[in-house]
Write an enzyme that holds these catalytic residues in place. Structure first.
Site, PDB file in Angstrom:
ATOM      1  N   CYS A 113      97.423  27.339  85.644  1.00 22.53           N
ATOM      2  CA  CYS A 113      97.564  28.477  86.562  1.00 22.53           C
ATOM      3  C   CYS A 113      96.452  28.517  87.613  1.00 22.53           C
ATOM      4  O   CYS A 113      96.454  27.706  88.529  1.00 22.53           O
ATOM      5  CB  CYS A 113      97.674  29.781  85.783  1.00 22.53           C
ATOM      6  SG  CYS A 113      98.333  31.138  86.803  1.00 22.53           S
ATOM      7  N   HIS A 216     102.003  29.032  81.883  1.00 19.41           N
ATOM      8  CA  HIS A 216     101.019  29.376  80.853  1.00 19.41           C
ATOM      9  C   HIS A 216     101.459  28.873  79.480  1.00 19.41           C
ATOM     10  O   HIS A 216     102.045  29.616  78.692  1.00 19.41           O
ATOM     11  CB  HIS A 216     100.812  30.896  80.805  1.00 19.41           C
ATOM     12  CG  HIS A 216     100.001  31.434  81.931  1.00 19.41           C
ATOM     13  ND1 HIS A 216      98.632  31.567  81.866  1.00 19.41           N
ATOM     14  CD2 HIS A 216     100.375  31.857  83.162  1.00 19.41           C
ATOM     15  CE1 HIS A 216      98.178  32.059  83.005  1.00 19.41           C
ATOM     16  NE2 HIS A 216      99.217  32.241  83.817  1.00 19.41           N
ATOM     17  N   GLU A 218      99.682  28.362  76.913  1.00 19.12           N
ATOM     18  CA  GLU A 218      98.941  29.036  75.835  1.00 19.12           C
ATOM     19  C   GLU A 218      99.638  30.307  75.359  1.00 19.12           C
ATOM     20  O   GLU A 218      99.365  30.789  74.253  1.00 19.12           O
ATOM     21  CB  GLU A 218      97.509  29.348  76.287  1.00 19.12           C
ATOM     22  CG  GLU A 218      97.312  30.583  77.155  1.00 19.12           C
ATOM     23  CD  GLU A 218      97.716  30.418  78.611  1.00 19.12           C
ATOM     24  OE1 GLU A 218      97.525  31.367  79.401  1.00 19.12           O
ATOM     25  OE2 GLU A 218      98.238  29.337  78.978  1.00 19.12           O
TER      26      GLU A 218
END
Length: 249
Positions: A113, A216, A218
């Site tokens: 990002c 993203h 994660e």
């Protein structure tokens, strides 16, 4: 085998309600969990002076650039637009120094990002300060559903590192209002949204081990094992570099 040390470039939080106004260095837990699950040893690098970047990079085996504030447009020769969000010049300066040192020392990089965007800017690329400036916008890039779920598809170059993990197309989450405008010459695009924004890029130089994504992972990895595979592949790249060093390759 000794676990590789992965430096995660940290952010600084000041919240009167949560921290009583005291600055706190942090990184989202998902990055820590992803590296741990990939058999790496994560360590958070606090925002520091740019001249200290070389020492940090020398001590780690790989660099992870996380999300966060907008990248300052002054770094790519533009004045701030009315829709620019909060920036952190000290974080920008330190992380750009980390990037340059990681490349100079041939340490693998995974950028996510904001990290994806700053990496591009560090090598002469530019950004859309806000997606409203992108003339071909047709996809929702700030999703309104849960962020652990993918909401738009990307097309992927099958011969890329990302293609090896995800195949020719995949569903990703999306939470960004800035995006790559002109990609730096040091990088090649390898993934695109359906409205043709760059969603992933990698290093042109085969001697550099760099993968950058706009989404993203994660936040998705507990639901989607392919997102964990992205962290696994990063740690594998780090281990491969370390093996090359030990054999003199």
């Amino acid at each position: 085998m000794k676990k590789p040390l992965i430096g995660i470039a940290g952010n600084s939080l000041i919240d009167l309600n949560v921290t009583n106004g005291l600055p706190v260095t942090y990184t989202p837990q998902g990055f820590v969990d992803g590296i741990v699950a990939a058999e790496g040893a994560p360590i958070v690098l606090p925002i520091s002076l740019p001249e200290e970047a070389a020492d940090y990079i020398e001590r780690i085996d790989g660099l992870l650039l996380a999300g966060g504030q907008d990248v300052s447009p002054l770094l790519y020769g533009e004045e701030p637009s009315l829709k620019l969000g909060a920036t952190s010049p000290t974080r920008d300066a330190f992380e750009m120094a980390l990037i340059k040192e990681a490349v100079a020392q041939h340490k693998p990089i995974l950028a996510v990002c904001r990290g994806f965007q700053l990496l591009n800017v560090a090598y002469g690329g530019t950004l859309y300060q806000d997606l409203s400036h992108y003339p071909d916008l047709t996809v929702q890039h700030i999703q309104q559903t849960y962020f652990d779920l993918g909401t738009h598809t990307i097309d992927i170059e099958p011969d890329s590192r990302l293609g090896t993990i995800f195949g020719k197309t995949y569903l990703v989450n999306s939470y960004h209002h800035q995006a790559v405008k002109e990609l730096a010459r040091a990088f090649k695009p390898v993934a695109w949204s359906k409205d043709l924004l760059i969603e992933g890029f990698e290093a042109v130089d085969s001697k550099q081990s760099i993968v950058a994504v706009q989404w993203h992972p994660e936040l998705m990895m507990k639901r989607d094992s392919k997102m964990q595979d992205l962290f696994n592949e990063f740690v594998e790249r780090v281990n491969s570099k370390e093996q090359d060093k030990s054999t003199g390759a």
